[in-house]
Design an enzyme around this catalytic site. Structure first.
Site, PDB file in Angstrom:
ATOM      1  N   LYS A  93       0.817  -1.224   0.000  1.00  0.00           N
ATOM      2  CA  LYS A  93       0.000   0.000   0.000  1.00  0.00           C
ATOM      3  C   LYS A  93       0.845   1.266   0.000  1.00  0.00           C
ATOM      4  CE  LYS A  93      -4.033   2.016   2.346  1.00  0.00           C
ATOM      5  NZ  LYS A  93      -4.915   1.910   1.166  1.00  0.00           N
ATOM      6  N   ASN A 148      11.336 -10.503   6.830  1.00  0.00           N
ATOM      7  CA  ASN A 148      11.802  -9.914   8.080  1.00  0.00           C
ATOM      8  C   ASN A 148      11.172 -10.684   9.231  1.00  0.00           C
ATOM      9  OD1 ASN A 148      13.048  -7.798   6.543  1.00  0.00           O
ATOM     10  ND2 ASN A 148      11.052  -6.794   6.408  1.00  0.00           N
ATOM     11  N   SER A 156       7.217  -4.731  10.101  1.00  0.00           N
ATOM     12  CA  SER A 156       6.234  -3.758  10.575  1.00  0.00           C
ATOM     13  C   SER A 156       4.825  -4.333  10.681  1.00  0.00           C
ATOM     14  CB  SER A 156       6.209  -2.537   9.642  1.00  0.00           C
ATOM     15  OG  SER A 156       5.854  -2.916   8.330  1.00  0.00           O
ATOM     16  N   HIS A 161       4.249 -12.527   5.922  1.00  0.00           N
ATOM     17  CA  HIS A 161       4.309 -12.103   4.528  1.00  0.00           C
ATOM     18  C   HIS A 161       5.754 -12.035   4.055  1.00  0.00           C
ATOM     19  CE1 HIS A 161       4.888  -8.417   6.845  1.00  0.00           C
ATOM     20  NE2 HIS A 161       5.422  -7.855   5.778  1.00  0.00           N
ATOM     21  N   ASN A 277      15.801  -3.121   7.314  1.00  0.00           N
ATOM     22  CA  ASN A 277      15.203  -4.443   7.164  1.00  0.00           C
ATOM     23  C   ASN A 277      16.093  -5.277   6.251  1.00  0.00           C
ATOM     24  OD1 ASN A 277      14.639  -3.683   4.519  1.00  0.00           O
ATOM     25  ND2 ASN A 277      12.431  -3.591   4.803  1.00  0.00           N
ATOM     26  N   SER A 278      15.552  -6.330   5.684  1.00  0.00           N
ATOM     27  CA  SER A 278      16.358  -7.252   4.880  1.00  0.00           C
ATOM     28  C   SER A 278      17.116  -6.565   3.749  1.00  0.00           C
ATOM     29  CB  SER A 278      15.459  -8.339   4.274  1.00  0.00           C
ATOM     30  OG  SER A 278      14.875  -9.142   5.264  1.00  0.00           O
ATOM     31  N   THR A 279      16.472  -5.611   3.077  1.00  0.00           N
ATOM     32  CA  THR A 279      17.090  -5.014   1.889  1.00  0.00           C
ATOM     33  C   THR A 279      18.414  -4.335   2.207  1.00  0.00           C
ATOM     34  OG1 THR A 279      15.856  -2.931   2.127  1.00  0.00           O
ATOM     35  CG2 THR A 279      14.844  -4.670   0.795  1.00  0.00           C
ATOM     36  N   MET A 284      20.826  -2.166  -0.062  1.00  0.00           N
ATOM     37  CA  MET A 284      19.772  -1.201  -0.398  1.00  0.00           C
ATOM     38  C   MET A 284      19.219  -0.602   0.892  1.00  0.00           C
ATOM     39  SD  MET A 284      17.834  -2.973  -3.631  1.00  0.00           S
ATOM     40  CE  MET A 284      17.225  -4.401  -2.742  1.00  0.00           C
TER      41      MET A 284
END
Length: 325
Positions: A93, A148, A156, A161, A277-279, A284
């Site tokens: 979103k 994550n 978050s 997911h 986070n993972s990125t 990134m």
């Protein structure tokens, strides 16, 4: 999930949702940086408006305000991914890049739970569909799936997911270099997962077979389990220094490799306080204020320091017996 069909469906659903204001594409500016000390590339994205993004409420009931329980139909790309009612494919979103999608369990499952073989295989199939048959090293249509897991991972939302997004064009994560020319293998006592000694934080990487015909649930599950086992040892080893440290880790998956990173904090130390986070662990990084962007541009090695502060010290070059695997 045919590649061209899925890519077109993601595109069409995204365009319609943005037009009808069911999602908001965040205005962002990105730049590629290179650490002069390590030659590691970073892709730093400046998105100041994300500082005002609504945060998920925290509470004992993890299902409170679950946005995936009854998702906006305008955000649904595929309502039943495998034809068994287990997964939905939704649009993010509040995306920073166009076409950012979420592979979501149809029923509520906790984001702190381990990935299952079916989770992994479904994500891999989505990657294959979106990437197509192009060479994964040179393709300008390459995607990353990431998970994550745990309170310090950068997650978050509580509903399980896996996120999937297109990677920047002509950007080379260090995992690519690490796996270049190496065949798939599973770790043993004498054959440890790959680690890049140029970075300061612990991470574990395994190459994935080039041919998707060689990849199945068992192979992905064995890769994942072997890497997570190594990541979880950090929480045992650091129990005296940080008692009660919650188990958290990031999982990154491309058609070329899988990577797991143990996490100690969701944010780096002040003055930056970068939420990672993972990125972040493939280079990134998302930045929400101009001062931080300017600092990282001036001194790219600060990215590695921030990643270290959110993880654990690298064990690259150490023998297994030295860290009790």
């Amino acid at each position: 999930m045919e590649g061209d069909d899925l890519k077109q469906k993601v595109h069409d659903t995204f365009v319609a949702a943005e037009k009808n204001e069911h999602l908001k594409l965040t205005h962002a500016e990105s730049k590629k940086l290179k650490d002069p000390l390590t030659a590691i590339q970073y892709w730093v994205t400046f998105a100041p408006s994300l500082a005002f993004k609504p945060k998920a409420r925290k509470g004992d009931d993890k299902r409170i305000d679950d946005p995936f329980a009854n998702p906006d139909k305008e955000l649904v790309v595929i309502n039943d991914v495998n034809g068994d009612g287990e997964y939905k494919l939704l649009l993010n979103k509040f995306p920073v890049v166009s076409g950012h999608i979420l592979l979501v369990t149809s029923e509520f499952k906790d984001q702190q739970s381990a990935l299952t073989p079916v989770d992994l295989m479904t994500a891999y199939k989505v990657l294959c569909s979106l990437d197509g048959d192009e060479d994964s090293d040179t393709s300008e249509n390459r995607h990353l799936a990431f998970y994550n897991c745990g309170p310090h991972s950068g997650s978050s939302q509580n509903h399980k997911h896996i996120q999937i997004m297109q990677m920047p064009k002509r950007f080379i994560p260090f995992q690519d270099t690490l796996c270049n020319g190496k065949d798939h293998f599973l770790p043993t006592f004498n054959s440890e997962p790959l680690q890049d000694d140029r970075v300061s934080f612990a991470h574990f990487v395994l190459p994935i077979p080039e041919s998707s015909d060689m990849v199945d649930e068992d192979l992905l599950a064995m890769c994942y389990i072997s890497l997570v086992q190594r990541a979880l040892t950090f929480f045992q080893d650091w129990n005296d220094e940080a008692p009660g440290l919650s188990k958290s880790y990031n999982v990154l998956l491309t058609k070329k490799w899988i990577c797991v990173v143990p996490r100690s904090h969701a944010k780096s130390k002040p003055p930056f306080s970068l939420s990672i986070n993972s990125t972040g662990y493939c280079g990134m990084v998302l930045v929400k204020n101009k001062e931080t962007l300017d600092k990282l541009t001036e001194e790219p090695s600060l990215v590695d320091r921030s990643l270290f502060e959110c993880g654990f010290p690298s064990t690259a070059g150490q023998k297994p017996t030295e860290y009790d695997y």
